[in-house]
Motif scaffolding. Structure first.
Motif, PDB file in Angstrom:
ATOM      1  N   ASP A 141       0.879  -1.181   0.000  1.00 58.63           N
ATOM      2  CA  ASP A 141       0.000   0.000   0.000  1.00 58.63           C
ATOM      3  C   ASP A 141       0.916   1.230   0.000  1.00 58.63           C
TER       4      ASP A 141
ATOM      5  N   GLN B 294       0.688   4.139   2.344  1.00 58.97           N
ATOM      6  CA  GLN B 294       1.068   3.966   3.749  1.00 58.97           C
ATOM      7  C   GLN B 294       2.557   3.678   3.914  1.00 58.97           C
ATOM      8  N   LYS B 295       3.392   4.030   2.961  1.00 65.67           N
ATOM      9  CA  LYS B 295       4.804   3.658   3.003  1.00 65.67           C
ATOM     10  C   LYS B 295       5.588   4.550   3.963  1.00 65.67           C
TER      11      LYS B 295
ATOM     12  N   HIS C  17       0.030   0.687  13.057  1.00 67.48           N
ATOM     13  CA  HIS C  17       1.157  -0.147  12.599  1.00 67.48           C
ATOM     14  C   HIS C  17       2.216  -0.148  13.704  1.00 67.48           C
TER      15      HIS C  17
ATOM     16  N   THR D  23       5.780   0.753   8.842  1.00 67.10           N
ATOM     17  CA  THR D  23       5.683   0.177   7.494  1.00 67.10           C
ATOM     18  C   THR D  23       6.988   0.414   6.751  1.00 67.10           C
TER      19      THR D  23
ATOM     20  N   ARG E  66       4.241  -2.084   3.305  1.00 68.99           N
ATOM     21  CA  ARG E  66       3.928  -3.360   3.944  1.00 68.99           C
ATOM     22  C   ARG E  66       4.042  -3.222   5.462  1.00 68.99           C
ATOM     23  N   ASP E  67       3.105  -3.818   6.172  1.00 68.11           N
ATOM     24  CA  ASP E  67       3.095  -3.751   7.627  1.00 68.11           C
ATOM     25  C   ASP E  67       4.250  -4.582   8.184  1.00 68.11           C
TER      26      ASP E  67
ATOM     27  N   LEU F 190       3.389  -7.683  10.555  1.00 69.87           N
ATOM     28  CA  LEU F 190       2.993  -8.889   9.833  1.00 69.87           C
ATOM     29  C   LEU F 190       4.190  -9.523   9.136  1.00 69.87           C
ATOM     30  N   ARG F 191       5.064  -8.697   8.544  1.00 70.97           N
ATOM     31  CA  ARG F 191       6.267  -9.235   7.895  1.00 70.97           C
ATOM     32  C   ARG F 191       7.176  -9.925   8.912  1.00 70.97           C
TER      33      ARG F 191
END
Length: 299
Positions: free
Chosen positions: A64, A67-68, A76, A80, A85-86, A89-90
């Protein structure tokens, strides 16, 4: 007539109460419950990390660009990256991959250690000399160098790094297994079993396996932290998992290019999560050793 206790008290001496054995038993039982609770909590936390990583595998790769490069926030917690990318989660997905590599590699390495340790202890002087020489040779070569060579020769990737870690991490456990089997073989109860006419197979199953199994299980669990750290190190250097696969080593390697821009969260949080995972394995292994080791189980 006065009793001995009354005589001593009349003379001005204090008589100490007899030690209560139940108190020490209660204290040992309390320590064992705390140790068991710590072991269960560590295993549950590791299982939760792995399960969360598998569930977040698809969401961890979702981009996204609106949202970078966001700093850590409530939306978050780990921030990010440059593709939106969150990072939480990564990080979870990367840890689950690293734990899977560690489980496979440590399991295969422990089997190698068990087989070679048993061959060295039961195969005679020549077999013992060969296995001992092989152990000394493997321990004389730095793990990371040999691991990089094996992983590169096998084409890198998931199986390359897994096989490399498995092939390079068995010597320490093999030495422990060999020493345990030798000690068991020379014990009194094994000698009595031989005189009673029991077969070598029955002696091995009834006496040697229960004797060696606790140390083997503890050694297996303590192999996991080494396997995870070496997998992350090799991947960080570019000889392990591919960049498109979420892994802790990949995340840390990619974050190096963005630290100078002030995006410190790209490396700090995944690195701390990796350390916490390794410490959980260490806590699980240490507490399991206290539970099943005869020397520490009475503490």
């Amino acid at each position: 007539m006065r009793s001995g206790k009354e005589t001593c008290e009349a003379a001005g001496f204090k008589v100490a109460a007899a030690p209560v054995l139940h108190a020490s038993r209660a204290a040992r039982w309390g320590n064992r419950k705390l140790t068991l609770a710590a072991f269960v909590l560590a295993v549950a936390a590791l299982a939760a990390v792995v399960a969360a990583g598998f569930l977040a595998a698809d969401a961890a790769t979702a981009t996204d660009f609106a949202q970078k490069n966001l700093a850590p926030s409530l939306a978050h917690p780990f921030g990010t990256d440059w593709m939106g990318r969150d990072m939480l989660l990564r990080t979870l997905a990367g840890l689950s991959t690293s734990v899977l590599v560690g489980l496979l590699a440590a399991g295969a390495s422990s089997v190698i250690a068990l087989v070679l340790g048993a061959v060295a202890a039961l195969g005679g002087k020549k077999a013992d000399a060969v296995v001992t020489w092989l152990i000394d040779l493997m321990m004389g070569i730095p793990h990371i160098v040999l691991l990089i060579l094996i992983s590169f020769a096998l084409g890198k990737g998931f199986w390359g790094v897994t096989i490399g870690v498995a092939v390079t991490h068995w010597p320490s456990l093999a030495r422990v297994v060999r020493a345990e089997i030798l000690q068991c073989r020379e014990s009194t109860f094994v000698a009595v079993a031989r005189k009673l006419g029991q077969s070598p197979l029955r002696i091995a199953l009834k006496h040697m396996v229960p004797y060696v199994l606790p140390q083997f299980i503890v050694g297996l669990i303590l192999l996991f932290p080494h396997a995870i750290l070496h997998e992350a190190a090799v991947t960080f250097l570019g000889f392990g998992l591919p960049p498109e696969q979420p892994a802790t080593g990949v995340i840390l390697s990619e974050s190096m290019a963005y630290l100078s821009a002030g995006m410190w969260w790209l490396a700090v949080f995944p690195g701390l999560a990796l350390i916490a995972t390794v410490l959980l394995f260490d806590v699980a292994g240490s507490n399991l050793r206290k539970l099943i080791d005869p020397h520490s189980s009475q503490e």
